[in-house]
Design a protein around this motif. Structure first.
Motif, PDB file in Angstrom:
ATOM      1  N   THR A  57      11.036   8.399  18.883  1.00 50.29           N
ATOM      2  CA  THR A  57      12.478   8.334  18.685  1.00 50.29           C
ATOM      3  C   THR A  57      12.880   6.971  18.154  1.00 50.29           C
ATOM      4  OG1 THR A  57      12.853   7.625  20.958  1.00 50.29           O
ATOM      5  CG2 THR A  57      12.983   9.977  20.526  1.00 50.29           C
ATOM      6  N   ARG A  58      13.932   6.990  17.357  1.00 51.70           N
ATOM      7  CA  ARG A  58      14.557   5.761  16.886  1.00 51.70           C
ATOM      8  C   ARG A  58      16.018   6.072  16.647  1.00 51.70           C
ATOM      9  NH1 ARG A  58      11.954   3.294  12.063  1.00 51.70           N
ATOM     10  NH2 ARG A  58      10.575   2.438  13.623  1.00 51.70           N
ATOM     11  N   GLY A  59      16.864   5.421  17.393  1.00 52.43           N
ATOM     12  CA  GLY A  59      18.293   5.663  17.244  1.00 52.43           C
ATOM     13  C   GLY A  59      18.626   7.123  17.502  1.00 52.43           C
ATOM     14  N   LEU A  60      19.227   7.760  16.506  1.00 48.48           N
ATOM     15  CA  LEU A  60      19.663   9.154  16.631  1.00 48.48           C
ATOM     16  C   LEU A  60      18.603  10.153  16.182  1.00 48.48           C
ATOM     17  CD1 LEU A  60      23.283   8.704  15.243  1.00 48.48           C
ATOM     18  CD2 LEU A  60      22.566   8.815  17.639  1.00 48.48           C
ATOM     19  N   LEU A  61      17.427   9.672  15.829  1.00 49.82           N
ATOM     20  CA  LEU A  61      16.369  10.519  15.271  1.00 49.82           C
ATOM     21  C   LEU A  61      15.219  10.684  16.257  1.00 49.82           C
ATOM     22  CD1 LEU A  61      15.020  11.965  12.810  1.00 49.82           C
ATOM     23  CD2 LEU A  61      14.125   9.710  12.169  1.00 49.82           C
ATOM     24  N   MET A  62      14.733  11.908  16.385  1.00 44.33           N
ATOM     25  CA  MET A  62      13.522  12.165  17.148  1.00 44.33           C
ATOM     26  C   MET A  62      12.600  13.038  16.300  1.00 44.33           C
ATOM     27  SD  MET A  62      12.809  13.825  20.912  1.00 44.33           S
ATOM     28  CE  MET A  62      13.231  15.504  20.509  1.00 44.33           C
ATOM     29  N   LEU A  63      11.371  12.583  16.119  1.00 48.56           N
ATOM     30  CA  LEU A  63      10.352  13.354  15.412  1.00 48.56           C
ATOM     31  C   LEU A  63       9.326  13.849  16.409  1.00 48.56           C
ATOM     32  CD1 LEU A  63       9.589  11.116  12.285  1.00 48.56           C
ATOM     33  CD2 LEU A  63      11.223  13.003  12.497  1.00 48.56           C
ATOM     34  N   THR A  64       8.936  15.096  16.274  1.00 49.15           N
ATOM     35  CA  THR A  64       7.828  15.656  17.037  1.00 49.15           C
ATOM     36  C   THR A  64       6.695  15.837  16.041  1.00 49.15           C
ATOM     37  OG1 THR A  64       9.375  16.766  18.508  1.00 49.15           O
ATOM     38  CG2 THR A  64       7.095  17.556  18.523  1.00 49.15           C
ATOM     39  N   TYR A  65       5.507  15.355  16.402  1.00 50.50           N
ATOM     40  CA  TYR A  65       4.416  15.334  15.424  1.00 50.50           C
ATOM     41  C   TYR A  65       3.051  15.503  16.088  1.00 50.50           C
ATOM     42  CZ  TYR A  65       3.514  10.566  16.992  1.00 50.50           C
ATOM     43  OH  TYR A  65       3.208   9.460  17.753  1.00 50.50           O
ATOM     44  N   LEU A  66       2.100  15.866  15.244  1.00 53.12           N
ATOM     45  CA  LEU A  66       0.687  15.926  15.609  1.00 53.12           C
ATOM     46  C   LEU A  66      -0.071  14.937  14.740  1.00 53.12           C
ATOM     47  CD1 LEU A  66       0.297  19.790  15.683  1.00 53.12           C
ATOM     48  CD2 LEU A  66       0.002  18.270  17.649  1.00 53.12           C
ATOM     49  N   THR A  67      -1.071  14.298  15.301  1.00 57.99           N
ATOM     50  CA  THR A  67      -1.936  13.422  14.524  1.00 57.99           C
ATOM     51  C   THR A  67      -3.229  14.172  14.232  1.00 57.99           C
ATOM     52  OG1 THR A  67      -1.011  11.451  15.556  1.00 57.99           O
ATOM     53  CG2 THR A  67      -3.157  11.214  14.479  1.00 57.99           C
ATOM     54  N   ASP A  68      -3.460  14.435  12.965  1.00 62.23           N
ATOM     55  CA  ASP A  68      -4.697  15.060  12.499  1.00 62.23           C
ATOM     56  C   ASP A  68      -5.637  13.926  12.103  1.00 62.23           C
ATOM     57  OD1 ASP A  68      -6.741  16.474  11.288  1.00 62.23           O
ATOM     58  OD2 ASP A  68      -5.513  17.160   9.600  1.00 62.23           O
ATOM     59  N   ARG A  70      -8.961  13.570  11.814  1.00 69.66           N
ATOM     60  CA  ARG A  70      -9.999  13.821  10.806  1.00 69.66           C
ATOM     61  C   ARG A  70      -9.409  14.055   9.422  1.00 69.66           C
ATOM     62  NH1 ARG A  70     -11.071  16.446  15.372  1.00 69.66           N
ATOM     63  NH2 ARG A  70     -12.653  15.498  16.661  1.00 69.66           N
ATOM     64  N   GLY A  71      -8.195  14.539   9.362  1.00 65.94           N
ATOM     65  CA  GLY A  71      -7.501  14.727   8.091  1.00 65.94           C
ATOM     66  C   GLY A  71      -6.719  13.491   7.657  1.00 65.94           C
ATOM     67  N   GLU A  72      -6.739  12.452   8.488  1.00 70.51           N
ATOM     68  CA  GLU A  72      -6.044  11.191   8.246  1.00 70.51           C
ATOM     69  C   GLU A  72      -4.593  11.430   7.835  1.00 70.51           C
ATOM     70  OE1 GLU A  72      -8.687   9.137   5.525  1.00 70.51           O
ATOM     71  OE2 GLU A  72      -9.661   8.174   7.232  1.00 70.51           O
ATOM     72  N   ARG A  73      -3.899  12.191   8.680  1.00 74.27           N
ATOM     73  CA  ARG A  73      -2.504  12.499   8.390  1.00 74.27           C
ATOM     74  C   ARG A  73      -1.730  12.705   9.678  1.00 74.27           C
ATOM     75  NH1 ARG A  73      -2.014  18.852   7.053  1.00 74.27           N
ATOM     76  NH2 ARG A  73      -3.397  19.525   8.731  1.00 74.27           N
ATOM     77  N   VAL A  74      -0.438  12.542   9.567  1.00 74.01           N
ATOM     78  CA  VAL A  74       0.505  12.836  10.637  1.00 74.01           C
ATOM     79  C   VAL A  74       1.323  14.025  10.146  1.00 74.01           C
ATOM     80  CG1 VAL A  74       2.538  11.977  11.861  1.00 74.01           C
ATOM     81  CG2 VAL A  74       0.588  10.465  11.462  1.00 74.01           C
ATOM     82  N   VAL A  75       1.434  15.057  10.972  1.00 66.39           N
ATOM     83  CA  VAL A  75       2.163  16.267  10.602  1.00 66.39           C
ATOM     84  C   VAL A  75       3.434  16.346  11.447  1.00 66.39           C
ATOM     85  CG1 VAL A  75       2.082  18.770  10.378  1.00 66.39           C
ATOM     86  CG2 VAL A  75      -0.006  17.421  10.029  1.00 66.39           C
ATOM     87  N   ILE A  76       4.569  16.213  10.777  1.00 63.31           N
ATOM     88  CA  ILE A  76       5.860  16.323  11.448  1.00 63.31           C
ATOM     89  C   ILE A  76       6.163  17.805  11.620  1.00 63.31           C
ATOM     90  CG2 ILE A  76       8.321  15.738  11.356  1.00 63.31           C
ATOM     91  CD1 ILE A  76       6.374  13.284  11.407  1.00 63.31           C
ATOM     92  N   VAL A  77       6.407  18.229  12.861  1.00 64.81           N
ATOM     93  CA  VAL A  77       6.644  19.652  13.129  1.00 64.81           C
ATOM     94  C   VAL A  77       8.073  19.942  13.587  1.00 64.81           C
ATOM     95  CG1 VAL A  77       4.220  20.152  13.596  1.00 64.81           C
ATOM     96  CG2 VAL A  77       5.734  19.498  15.487  1.00 64.81           C
ATOM     97  N   GLN A  78       8.811  18.892  13.955  1.00 63.62           N
ATOM     98  CA  GLN A  78      10.211  19.094  14.345  1.00 63.62           C
ATOM     99  C   GLN A  78      10.979  17.811  14.105  1.00 63.62           C
ATOM    100  OE1 GLN A  78      10.791  20.561  18.313  1.00 63.62           O
ATOM    101  NE2 GLN A  78      12.988  20.345  18.235  1.00 63.62           N
ATOM    102  N   VAL A  79      12.186  17.964  13.586  1.00 64.29           N
ATOM    103  CA  VAL A  79      13.087  16.837  13.375  1.00 64.29           C
ATOM    104  C   VAL A  79      14.372  17.137  14.149  1.00 64.29           C
ATOM    105  CG1 VAL A  79      14.459  15.554  11.689  1.00 64.29           C
ATOM    106  CG2 VAL A  79      12.165  16.363  11.071  1.00 64.29           C
ATOM    107  N   SER A  80      14.767  16.204  15.004  1.00 64.58           N
ATOM    108  CA  SER A  80      16.032  16.326  15.737  1.00 64.58           C
ATOM    109  C   SER A  80      16.898  15.129  15.378  1.00 64.58           C
ATOM    110  CB  SER A  80      15.777  16.362  17.240  1.00 64.58           C
ATOM    111  OG  SER A  80      14.976  17.465  17.585  1.00 64.58           O
ATOM    112  N   TRP A  81      18.095  15.406  14.878  1.00 71.24           N
ATOM    113  CA  TRP A  81      19.058  14.368  14.523  1.00 71.24           C
ATOM    114  C   TRP A  81      20.268  14.543  15.428  1.00 71.24           C
ATOM    115  CZ3 TRP A  81      19.241   9.928  12.183  1.00 71.24           C
ATOM    116  CH2 TRP A  81      20.465   9.389  11.790  1.00 71.24           C
ATOM    117  N   PHE A  82      20.560  13.538  16.218  1.00 73.31           N
ATOM    118  CA  PHE A  82      21.629  13.633  17.205  1.00 73.31           C
ATOM    119  C   PHE A  82      22.887  12.918  16.735  1.00 73.31           C
ATOM    120  CE2 PHE A  82      17.534  13.846  19.440  1.00 73.31           C
ATOM    121  CZ  PHE A  82      17.663  15.094  20.008  1.00 73.31           C
ATOM    122  N   GLY A  83      23.181  13.034  15.432  1.00 74.19           N
ATOM    123  CA  GLY A  83      24.346  12.361  14.860  1.00 74.19           C
ATOM    124  C   GLY A  83      25.424  13.304  14.458  1.00 74.19           C
TER     125      GLY A  83
END
Length: 83
Positions: A57-68, A70-83
């Motif tokens: 979370t940062r400010g009004l934003l929350m990201l839900t993610y998985l770290t892959d 072996r694939g050297e990537r971050v996969v964002i699976v949900q975005v919540s904006w509380f603004g």
């Protein structure tokens, strides 16, 4: 940061978000990818346990993610904006 990057799933996850929110998502997701590249230095050759679903979370934003690791990537699976 080696070849680490971020992406989102599903493809329409970011649809309808304002340009302001999209900038925030991109910035925070990039920072998460950089951090994960420093934590998981082995990247594609990593053999340990991978982390599960996590939130950032940062400010009004929350990201839900998985770290892959072996694939050297971050996969964002949900975005919540509380603004």
């Amino acid at each position: 940061m080696a070849d680490w990057h971020w992406e989102h799933d599903p493809d329409d996850l970011l649809d309808g978000l304002s340009p302001e929110v999209l900038r925030e998502v991109g910035q925070l997701a990039e920072e998460i990818a950089v951090r994960e590249s420093m934590v998981f230095l082995d990247g594609a050759s990593f053999t340990g346990r991978t982390p599960g679903l996590r939130n950032e979370t940062r400010g009004l934003l929350m990201l839900t993610y998985l770290t892959d690791v072996r694939g050297e990537r971050v996969v964002i699976v949900q975005v919540s904006w509380f603004g």
